[in-house]
Every structure is written in structure tokens, then in C-alpha cells.
Design a protein around this motif. Sequence first.
Motif: not given
Length: 816
Positions: A725-727, A758-762, A785-787, A794-804
Motif C-alpha cells: 500500500p501507498a502512504s 507522485s505529486i498532485t495539485l488538488f 516502495t516495492n519491497n 520512513d515517510v516523515e524524513p522525506a516529508m520533512q525534507k520537502v518542507r525544508d
Amino acid sequence: MRISLNWLRELVETDLSPENLADILTMAGFEVEDIEDRKSWAKGVVIGRVMQREKHPDADKLSVCQIDIGSGELQQIVCGAANIAADIFVPIATVGSFLPKAGDGLKIKPAKLRGVASNGMVCSIAELGLAKDSDGIHIFDETAFPKLKAGDDARPYMGLDDVVLDLSSTANRADALSMVGIAREVAALTGAKLKLPVAADNIAASGSGLSLSVSDVQACATYIGSVIEGIKIGTSPAWLQDRLQASGVRPINNVVDVTYYIMLEWGQPLHAFDRDRLQTVTGTSDLDIGVRFAQKGEKLTTLDSQERTGTEQTLFITAANKPVALAGLMGGEATEVHDGSENLMLEAALFDTAAVRKSARSQGLRTEASLRYERGVNLAELEVATNRAIQLITELAGGTVVGQAIADHRPDTLTRTIALRFDRTTEILGQIVKDAEIVDLEPRDVEQTLTRLNCQLEKTDQANVWNVVVPPYRYRDLEREIDLIEEVARVYGYNNFNDTLPPVHSEAGYLSTEQAITRSLREAFRGVGLTELIHYSLGKPGKPNQVELSNPLLAEYAALRTDLLDGLIEAFQYNLEQGNGSLNGFEIGHTFCTGEVGFEENECLAGIIGGDPSCEKWQRGGKDQPLSWFEAKGLLDSVFSRLSLAVEYQPDQQETERLHPGRTASLWLRGKRLGTFGQLHPQLRQERSLPDEVYVFELDLQSLMQALSSKSAMVPTLKAYSTFPASDRDIAFYIQDSVTVAELQRAMRKAGGKLLQSITLFDEYKGDNVPDGQRSLAFRLVYRTNNRTLKDEDVEPAMQKVRDTLVSKFKADLRS
């Protein structure tokens, strides 16, 4: 070209049947479209001598004749012709014969006409197929045929013992528009001996008062004028009339018939002027014959009684600078040869092919003479044709040549030498079939074949390489080595070459990279519902950097197009006006312009999208619902997605004349500009009565080719879907209006790393509680991810990097 077999056999010794000859000529490139057996037209028609002629007892216009047909007893035949008389020889269709050219066909049977028995029919030339109509029955000329005998077959005396081949030739074979040209071909194809007519040189005395003035030697390379005095106009002999009729020409008189005869025999058009009428037109006894182009408004009445106005492209023959004929086309009515003509001025000339073609087009006139000049007449045998014509005129009409003037500007040499390689010949033609075996072509085969075409071969220092001297009458046709190789194949016989491929393993055919990519592009655009369009590369002039044509066919097509959009917009408008609805289509084509280094040619891809694509509109009360900007953009994005192209959109205002200044985007691929997408300008839509929202795009095809030519793009690879599943995470923030969504998405994608799918403007909002000059944007980011199944850590560090990244790079004010 109609070829009389009797005439042909006088020029070349051949006893081939008409069918075999037609097959040989067709295989050599001269397609025989019809074989006309004239013998069948008068089968059963004999010569009859009218012994007695009496008036019909019950009909004023009928005559009862007693005719000797060589059967031992006189035959009674009723005839309605006014020229029937006693003691004449006439053609008789005997009982049982069939005349296929008499109406829909006529079977001769015993009959009674107004109560009087009639056993046969006296024939006219129309009933025998020699003319469309006639004034009466045909009467044989006893002076021309002193050995006429009742009962003999009438066909040899009427030119009906002949077979006519109707053949066509290609435009490059000008020599094939003559009996001599076909005779030379038959001799080359069969090895038969030529017997061409030879006429002695006519050395004319000087002092005839004839002079020549050729103002344009390019339009008229050579002009020969011959003055013949003391001729007598009369009927042509039967043999000449028969040959003209077999060739489809109507006999007129002995002089005019000779000019036609020479044109058919040698392919050289001639024209005979009445010398006295020329002098009347000029008002002087001395003749100054000229060749020049017409001046504006000059008029001439031609032989067909039509008054023709000259243009700058009309080539005139003049006498004392007064137009008297259309050069290479038709003579003038005021100077034509007539029954009372006694003196002639015979014209023989070489006119330029382009000059005659333009002159004919300017007058809307095509003649047998212009047909030959347009293809190109023989430059070397003009004197031969002239001497032959003078010989026949003096034999048939009397007279004496008293003067001749010549203006000659032909090249010094009328031959061409071409190097021919034997290895190249065999490489192109392959092997031959001889005695049921496949063997190699030999040098002597090439030599013998070209020698039969009257080519002269000289060996060079190189092995199996010849210098081939082309005969003058093939000067316009044989120009390169490949032409000679074609002649070898044609004369040796195409059917004598092996028609199977050599036993070698060849590679299977494949599409080139450009073809494969172009097909993929067409499939992708058709897949989203666009129709492929094709327009002319020509358009209206008046745009900057256009390539304009120097000789356009129409003013509307006087320049090459500089883009594809104009044609697409016009097609869209035309379909609406015709009630066909909106035309959503694309086109792949070339555009042209003038640049700093000269002419430039580019290949582009463009399209147009607009209108209401739906068919049923009852749910909306019949109202149209045109595509929005995002819907049209979605179609284009679908194409890019299918082609695996990551194309970015940037605001663009470069083209504001045709496109909406606030709804136009430039397309970018891998840092290079790919093209433009936008909505048509409201003013343009209003001028053309187009729907509210119409969108166009134009892409650089070369950039697409480069992006799609990589191995990874050409060969599709399997990418499995993730079973986990996706998050997803939402992020909202205030941002300056000047920052584009494309820039934000690019930065977030880089910051999110491999987990970001993916990134979607809503959502977008402007208004209350939003700072001035900013807008509120909300994006949904999907991580997968596939595995494994992703966890928050796992998601929060990537999300924080986007915010920064959004805060540091774009000064975004985060709301979530």
C-alpha cells in the motif's frame, strides 16, 4: 503515334507479324495500345467498272447501274450517289460481305430499292472507314492506277491492305514521334536492316530576296527558309493520302500534305507560307523573316480562324516585323497556302522546348507540331528533313528552289560521349538467361547491343570501360551512364535477365529509427482522439522570412509555409462552416524560412484542439461545453505519458498575435525548449467565428526524435506494480504568485527522493485571509516502495525534507 506497317516495312526490312512486332515494341517500352487491322474493313470489296447507268424509274435521286465485278456477268446495283456515272471504276461491296465501319456495321444482302433489284453496294470512303463523312462514292483515279481491273481486291488501291499500330512513348523519347525513329528502334530490337530515304542536297541560288532576323537564338537555334517558285497546287497522290489517313491526318493538298508527311516521317515540323501573300502583308518584294516574342497587344488570326492575342511568352514568326505565324504551333490565316498558290516560302526550324511549351500554354493551344517541339526534335537532321520535303514538293507540285537562307546557332558538336563501366552494368542488371541456363552478361553483349543503337564504342585504357558516343537523335535522352545501362537492358530484353534473387542470406527488413519514432508519435496522438491532417506546403505570401516562389501556379499558393498552425486553424474553421463540427487533429510536416545562411527547412509537429467533443448534448439542453485549458492540456499530457516523456510547462508570452497572452505555455524537455501550447487569442477567434476555447500546440520534431531515439525509450521495459500500500501526505502553504507549480513540483520531487511516487495539485485559493500577491496551494504526495509497507519513520524524513526545501528555496509559509 499511329504506325502504318506498310510504311514501316519500307523503312526497315522486317517480316514480323503485327502481333509479334507489337509484343517486341511493348517489351522495349513502347506500349502498343491497339492493333488496327484495316484489311477487315473492306473484306469482300472488289473493283467494279460501271458499264451502264440509268435513272431509277420511281426515284429521282437513285440510279440503276450495270457493273462488271469480274464474275463473268454484270451485276445490277442501285446507287444513290450523285457522282455515279458510266465508265468509271468504283469499289463494290459484294453480296455476303460485311462493312464494320459503315454505321454500326452493315451486312450486304440482295435487296429491292423501290421495286428494283440490287445485288451489292457501291462504297464511299466513309463506309470503308477512311473518313467520317464523304460527298459521294469513291472513284478510282485511272491515271494513278493504270492497271485497274474489274474483280480485283479493292483494298490495295485504297490503303486498306495495311495494319496500323497505335503506340505510346515516354516523354523522354522524342525520336519515337516519327516513322524513322520507330524504324531505328525496330532495327535495333530485331537486327533488321534500315532503308531510310535519302534526298540530295538542294543548293539554292542566291538573290531570292529572303533574309532572316532571329532576335532570340535561345528560343530559335536554327531557321531555314527556302523559296520555291512555280508550284501547282493539286490533290496528293493516293499513296501519300493513304499514309496520312493511316496516321490519322486528313489530306488537304499536295504541298500541305508533304509538310505533314515529313513531320510524321522525320519528326520535324515544317510550315509552308504563300510567298506572294507574305509580300502582300509586308508590302515589299523582299522578305525579312524574323523570330521574336510578342509585344503586348499584338494579334494574329491563325489557320483555325481564331484571333489570338500575344503575350510576353508567345513566340511569333514575323515578316517585316509583322506577326504571320505562331512559332512551332500554327500558321497564320493571311499567309496560308491555297488553291491558287504559285510560290512558297518553306520554313524548317529548331525551336526551344521551353519556349514552345510556354507559348502553347499562353494561347491554350496544342498541336502535333508543338507536341514534337516540346519533347525536343532532332538537332542534327534538320537539313535532311528540309531536303526531303523540297524533293517531294518539287516532285508532286513542280516548281524550282530559287533561294534559301539559314540562321544557324546550334552547338558546334551534337554528340555526347559517356563513360560506361562493364562492372557497373552487371552490378545493376545482374545475370542473363541463355539456353535455359543462368550465365553472366559478357562485354560483347554490351557492345553488340549499343552498336545496334548506332552508338560508337571506343575502349579506354581501363579494362572493360568504354567511351560511348551517343547518336545525335538520342542527344536529349542519353545523358548519363545509367541511361546507357538502361538501354542495354531494354534492347537486350528485360525478359532475358534472371528474375530470381541470388542465393544469399539477406537481413530482414526493418524500420529506421526516424520511421519507428514517427509511427509511435502518430499512434500516440491518434490514441487520444486526434485526426492526422495533411496540408499543402504552399500558402499565401506576405509573412516575414517567407520563401516566395518565382513562378507560382496560383496567387494563394505563392510562398512556402513558415509554420503548421495557419493551415490547422483554417481547416478547423472550414469544418465548422461546413457543419462538420470541431476538428481535433494534428499534422507532421515541413516548414520553410529564410535565415542568415540561406533557406532553412524544419520538420514540425502541430495540432489543434477545441469545441465540444461530446455527441449527445440533451443533458445540457443542447448547449456546447468546450474543453477547458486543463482538459486540453490533459490530452497532450496523455501523449507525453504514453511516450514516457517528462515535459514541463512554463508561462510564455512570446507569441501574442495568435495565442492568449495569459494562457500560453512553453514546453520544455530535458532543459531544452520543445514547443508551445496555448489558447487562441480572443480577437483571432472572434474574426474567424471560432468557439470560445480553442487550443493549439506546436512541437519541434527534431527534439522529440532525439529524446525518443535512446535505447531505453525505443525498447519498452516491464515495470511491475507495487503490491504494497501507498502512504500519502498532504501539504498546504502560501506562496508568491510568481512561483509556478512546475517549479514547485520539480523541487519537491527532488527532495522527496526515490520513495516519492507522485505529486498532485488538488487545491488553489486566492481571497480572504491570503496575503496580497500570494496564493494558497495544496498538494498530495504519494510515497510507495516495492519491497515493504512504509511506516511513518520512513515517510516523515522525506516529508520533512520537502518542507525544508519549500521554505528555504521559495520562502513558502507552511500551513500543514
